[in-house]
Write a protein that holds these residues in place. Structure first.
Motif: not given
Length: 358
Positions: A246-267
């Motif tokens: 998921a990618v979070a960004l405020a309109p017009g902002d220079r910073t975004k936050t990427t949230l990665l869900q990485i499989p580990f021991q479960q899908d």
């Protein structure tokens, strides 16, 4: 000119009483605590029944004056990480030594004794700032009216942690099982029980250069449960979902936050996002008790008698590429992260130890 107010030491001295050294020593410790609990935006981390407030740079308080003035006055602290037995961890990438004060990353993590009085069910919860803005926030303080909003704001569902749907809050005591502090990373392992045969563990690895967090949530239960790891974002963010990220960004902002869900021991499972919902209440941020805004919550979910949810929180400039691959080294999974054309590697062991390799 206003007359300066008297403090406890002045009053005691005027009464002919020797104040001793305890008051002064405790004040210095309080100033240090407040400095450590100040984020890179010059505000106190919002925890429990608190609003979003600035740290006041009291003159003559050294580290506190420095933190409250965004590094323009006072004395630069030498302590970067604070771990307190009452259940507070405060950390930061620095105090503005090699980059501007507001461009440092700062975080808080909760653990400790069971909730009491004004406490919230926020154990294992995280707040995080980076690149001059909030990245992860708390649900906030809904005031003292005994209504559904206060019930929600004090609950684990208003925090940033792993929750279990349909269980009554156990108000757990949470143990800090392990901590390890390095020059470019910190690791913490926490554990508790939510009751009804449910055990919960959270491992947190915080990196500097690149600034990011890796968080492994694990749960086990005696019956099938619905687990959710909640990532609570500021109210100005808009979230888009792309597969397992998921990618979070405020309109017009220079910073975004990427949230990665990485499989580990479960899908991995499909990512859910809630914003401004009222039945049940979810996706809100109380900046003050009378200022409530819809704020997105990203949910990573699992169902069953166990859960393993591996998340990576990456704040970057808005057009920076973020990607990952995984590989194995014996029983350890290696996460090979590419962040804004730089690379770093994190190892994840079967028992939940997170370690920076590169």
């Amino acid at each position: 000119m206003a007359t300066p107010s008297l403090n406890q030491v002045d009053v005691l001295q005027q009464c002919g009483v020797d104040p001793g050294t305890t008051i002064k020593a405790r004040r210095l410790e309080l100033a240090k605590w407040l400095a450590l609990s100040t984020n890179s935006l010059g505000r106190l981390h919002q925890i429990g029944d608190t609003e979003v407030v600035k740290t006041y740079p009291f003159p003559g308080t050294g580290a506190l004056e420095y933190a409250g003035s965004l590094g323009t006055r006072g004395i630069r602290p030498t302590q970067r990480i604070g771990i307190f037995d009452a259940g507070y961890i405060f950390g930061r990438t620095g105090w503005g030594e090699t980059r501007p004060f507001t461009q440092e990353s700062t975080y808080s993590i909760r653990f400790g004794p069971a909730r009491a009085v004004h406490g919230h069910d926020d154990h294992t919860s995280i707040t995080y700032t980076s690149r001059g803005r909030d990245i992860l926030v708390d649900g906030g303080h809904a005031g003292y009216k005994n209504d559904d909003w206060r019930v929600w704001a004090k609950s684990e569902f208003a925090e940033t942690g792993m929750t279990v749907l349909g269980t009554d809050s156990a108000r757990p005591a949470t143990n800090l099982e392990r901590s390890s502090i390095g020059k470019t990373s910190e690791f913490y392992a926490l554990s508790d029980s939510l009751g009804n045969g449910i055990a919960r563990q959270r491992s947190v690895l915080v990196l500097k250069d690149p600034d990011l967090m890796v968080v492994l949530d694990r749960g086990t239960s005696s019956s099938n449960e619905d687990y959710q790891t909640l990532w609570r974002l500021p109210s100005d963010q808009k979230v888009s979902v792309h597969g397992t990220q998921a990618v979070a960004l405020a309109p017009g902002d220079r910073t975004k936050t990427t949230l990665l869900q990485i499989p580990f021991q479960q899908d991995a499972t499909p990512i859910q996002v809630a914003t401004g919902e009222t039945d049940p209440i979810q996706g809100w941020h109380f900046l003050t008790i009378d200022k409530r805004k819809p704020a997105p919550v990203v949910k990573f979910t699992r169902s069953g008698r166990s859960a393993s949810i591996l998340s990576v929180i990456v704040p970057t400039r808005s057009n920076a590429p973020v990607s990952y691959t995984t590989s194995w080294q014996g029983s350890r999974m290696l996460i090979n992260l590419t962040v804004d054309h730089g690379t770093t590697t994190v190892a994840v062991t079967p028992d939940g130890i997170l370690q920076r390799i590169k």
